[in-house]
Design a protein around this motif. Structure first.
Motif, short mmCIF file in Angstrom:
data_model
loop_
_atom_site.label_atom_id
_atom_site.label_comp_id
_atom_site.label_asym_id
_atom_site.label_seq_id
_atom_site.Cartn_x
_atom_site.Cartn_y
_atom_site.Cartn_z
N GLY A 1 -18.54 6.09 14.69
CA GLY A 1 -18.07 6.95 13.85
C GLY A 1 -17.95 8.21 13.13
N ARG A 2 -18.27 8.76 14.04
CA ARG A 2 -18.59 10.32 13.65
C ARG A 2 -17.70 11.26 13.92
N LEU A 3 -17.24 12.37 13.02
CA LEU A 3 -16.11 12.87 13.04
C LEU A 3 -16.69 14.22 14.07
N LEU A 4 -16.27 14.26 15.36
CA LEU A 4 -16.31 14.83 16.26
C LEU A 4 -15.98 16.32 15.74
N LEU A 5 -14.71 16.20 15.51
CA LEU A 5 -13.31 16.62 15.82
C LEU A 5 -13.21 16.99 14.75
N PRO A 6 -12.65 17.94 12.89
CA PRO A 6 -11.97 17.86 11.81
C PRO A 6 -10.84 16.98 11.68
N ILE A 7 -9.66 16.60 11.17
CA ILE A 7 -8.89 16.27 10.45
C ILE A 7 -8.16 16.88 10.14
N ILE A 8 -8.22 18.23 11.15
CA ILE A 8 -7.00 18.97 10.82
C ILE A 8 -5.51 20.44 12.00
N TYR A 9 -5.92 18.73 13.18
CA TYR A 9 -4.74 19.21 14.37
C TYR A 9 -3.64 18.84 14.23
N ASP A 10 -3.07 19.49 14.24
CA ASP A 10 -1.30 18.73 14.89
C ASP A 10 -0.89 17.30 15.80
N TYR A 11 -2.12 17.20 16.92
CA TYR A 11 -2.26 16.36 17.99
C TYR A 11 -3.06 16.99 19.08
N ILE A 12 -4.48 15.69 18.87
CA ILE A 12 -5.24 15.75 20.00
C ILE A 12 -5.06 15.14 21.27
N ARG A 13 -5.08 14.64 21.96
CA ARG A 13 -5.28 13.89 23.15
C ARG A 13 -6.67 14.36 24.35
N ILE A 14 -6.57 13.17 24.39
CA ILE A 14 -8.50 12.59 24.94
C ILE A 14 -8.11 12.80 26.39
N LEU A 15 -8.80 14.15 27.04
CA LEU A 15 -8.54 14.29 28.66
C LEU A 15 -9.72 13.56 29.19
N GLY A 16 -10.91 13.77 28.69
CA GLY A 16 -12.19 13.24 29.42
C GLY A 16 -12.59 12.69 28.39
N ALA A 17 -14.34 12.57 29.10
CA ALA A 17 -15.49 11.94 28.29
C ALA A 17 -16.41 13.02 27.15
N ASN A 18 -15.57 13.96 27.73
CA ASN A 18 -15.92 15.69 26.47
C ASN A 18 -14.79 16.90 26.92
N GLU A 19 -14.01 16.29 26.95
CA GLU A 19 -12.55 16.71 27.09
C GLU A 19 -11.16 16.31 26.51
N VAL A 20 -10.83 17.99 25.32
CA VAL A 20 -9.38 17.11 24.56
C VAL A 20 -8.66 17.81 24.51
N GLU A 21 -7.75 18.40 24.91
CA GLU A 21 -6.93 19.05 24.49
C GLU A 21 -5.78 18.81 22.82
#
Length: 169
Positions: free
Chosen positions: A136-156
């Motif tokens: 439940g830890r917030l890794l990226l703050p809630i500021i992005y228009d969208y987030i797409r999970i690409l892999g275990a350690n990578e997002v767009e």
């Protein structure tokens, strides 16, 4: 028309009450037509709702997790996303909260140990997303228009019209 069998059972709907159940290939009711919704989420578990509350049952119709959620989903990465008055949380297969409900507008299922969480009004500039881990830890703050999970350690991510790749989360 014959029922459509995708798995062991097919959905049966009482057209008058709109209640649902399941039948086997012989036409025998294996789940009575008493549920508001029913979905097989794995070979032994079913997500069902009764009186606008969701819970989980097994093939013998024994309650595995009580009917206490306003909405619920299947298990991904061993966690299920559930909605309650306080917000959206994630439970394990014992029904215990692994991530306590928080006042998110939306959240995704987990993949690669990550899930997106969002706040704001959908399809408006107020809609923003962030990223959490399975604690439940917030890794990226809630500021992005969208987030797409690409892999275990990578997002767009997209913010202010710019798309970026973030890795090493």
């Amino acid at each position: 028309d014959s029922p459509d069998f995708q798995g062991k059972y097919s959905l049966a709907i009482d057209m008058e009450t709109q209640k649902r159940g399941l039948i086997d290939k012989t036409g025998k009711f294996v789940f009575p037509v008493i549920y508001d919704s029913i979905a097989e989420i794995n070979p032994d578990w079913y997500l069902v709702s009764v009186n606008d509350k969701y819970g989980y049952i097994d093939e013998q119709r024994e309650v595995l997790i009580p009917f206490k959620f306003d909405n619920a989903f299947g298990f991904y990465d061993n966690l299920a996303r559930v909605f309650v008055e306080e917000g959206i949380g994630y439970i394990d297969r014992q029904g215990d909260y692994i991530i306590e409900p928080k006042p998110y507008t939306a959240a995704s299922d987990f993949e690669y140990g990550l899930a997106t969480v969002s706040k704001g009004e959908w399809l408006t500039s107020s809609w923003k997303s962030g990223l959490i881990d399975k604690q439940g830890r917030l890794l990226l703050p809630i500021i992005y228009d969208y987030i797409r999970i690409l892999g275990a350690n990578e997002v767009e991510v997209k913010k202010d019209g710019v798309i970026s790749i973030i890795n090493n989360l």
